[in-house]
Design a protein around this motif. Sequence first.
Motif, PDB file in Angstrom:
ATOM      1  N   UNK A   1      62.545  37.056  54.235  1.00 59.50           N
ATOM      2  CA  UNK A   1      63.280  36.013  53.488  1.00 59.50           C
ATOM      3  C   UNK A   1      63.164  34.709  54.345  1.00 59.50           C
ATOM      4  N   UNK A   2      63.176  33.692  53.403  1.00 65.32           N
ATOM      5  CA  UNK A   2      63.022  32.262  54.023  1.00 65.32           C
ATOM      6  C   UNK A   2      63.929  31.426  53.215  1.00 65.32           C
ATOM      7  N   UNK A   3      64.143  30.307  53.716  1.00 70.17           N
ATOM      8  CA  UNK A   3      64.786  29.087  53.084  1.00 70.17           C
ATOM      9  C   UNK A   3      63.928  27.895  52.951  1.00 70.17           C
ATOM     10  N   UNK A   4      63.845  27.485  51.734  1.00 75.95           N
ATOM     11  CA  UNK A   4      62.958  26.505  51.373  1.00 75.95           C
ATOM     12  C   UNK A   4      63.434  25.551  50.149  1.00 75.95           C
ATOM     13  N   UNK A   5      62.945  24.406  49.819  1.00 78.26           N
ATOM     14  CA  UNK A   5      63.359  23.567  48.860  1.00 78.26           C
ATOM     15  C   UNK A   5      63.683  24.337  47.463  1.00 78.26           C
ATOM     16  N   UNK A   6      64.897  24.182  46.833  1.00 71.94           N
ATOM     17  CA  UNK A   6      65.088  24.352  45.507  1.00 71.94           C
ATOM     18  C   UNK A   6      64.619  23.524  44.538  1.00 71.94           C
ATOM     19  N   UNK A   7      63.061  23.570  44.368  1.00 71.10           N
ATOM     20  CA  UNK A   7      62.469  22.324  43.614  1.00 71.10           C
ATOM     21  C   UNK A   7      61.576  23.203  42.644  1.00 71.10           C
ATOM     22  N   UNK A   8      60.920  22.243  41.562  1.00 70.16           N
ATOM     23  CA  UNK A   8      60.055  23.161  40.695  1.00 70.16           C
ATOM     24  C   UNK A   8      58.680  23.166  41.349  1.00 70.16           C
ATOM     25  N   UNK A   9      58.049  24.380  41.067  1.00 64.90           N
ATOM     26  CA  UNK A   9      56.599  24.649  41.590  1.00 64.90           C
ATOM     27  C   UNK A   9      55.674  23.979  41.578  1.00 64.90           C
ATOM     28  N   UNK A  10      55.044  23.482  42.390  1.00 64.76           N
ATOM     29  CA  UNK A  10      53.721  22.651  42.275  1.00 64.76           C
ATOM     30  C   UNK A  10      52.452  23.571  42.031  1.00 64.76           C
ATOM     31  N   UNK A  11      51.632  22.979  41.125  1.00 68.22           N
ATOM     32  CA  UNK A  11      50.495  23.677  40.860  1.00 68.22           C
ATOM     33  C   UNK A  11      49.702  23.673  41.927  1.00 68.22           C
TER      34      UNK A  11
END
Length: 247
Positions: free
Chosen positions: A100-110
């Motif tokens: 499990x991790x915590x990371x930005x809730x943002x659009x996925x980058x290609x």
Amino acid sequence: MGHRYVTEEPSIPFELEVLYEDAAIIVVDKPHFLATTPRGMWYRQTALMRLREAYGEPGIVPAHRLDRATAGVVVFVRDPALRGAYQMLFQRRQTAKVYECVAPCAPVRTPGTGTVRRLEPPRPFPLVRRSRIVKIRGRLQAQEEPGVVNAVTRVERMERVPAAGTGTAGAPMLARYVLRPRTGKTHQLRVHMNALGLPIEGDDLYPVVRDRAVDDFSQPLRLVARSLEFSDPVTGGMRRFVSRMPL
């Protein structure tokens, strides 16, 4: 005989909890900042040396490893005759690992290399990230490069989580992610999340290397090896261990 680095080691103020033990293995919940085995300046302040000293058993060895920055479940083998059996579980990828991790809730980058496959399109998650990761000795960061894929991770976004400064202008939105690696390359989860434009909170290496004092424990990497499951090579029974470390 003392180790030449011992007097230079800062004390790491986090306990190593034993989740399970029998005559063959000891399973621990490793805290952030505690290395699995001695490396560089770290010797006594490692999970391995703490266990050897606590049990008085110099033959204890790890069946696998976690990064110093990553917390969670680690298996150690105490019976020398069984080292190979348990270590081969991990080398042959016969274990089921969930992080499990915590990371930005943002659009996925290609990413610039490798592939990203959505498993339930048009939903962005869950997805599978595949790439080639190379770690060169002496360099802090692992790199992704074109070529034969050697690293595969399943990523799923879960609920949003509070961020420091929530409610203030510019505060980032964060989410909890569940990661299931199908391979075990160095820094794989950190590299894959960063390549997706979702670097893990508290990461001092990705996307950029940040200097931190060795005794600064204020911002842990928000990555935990949450659970580990495998068929025991000695008993044949299924084993499942779950970390209690906070995310």
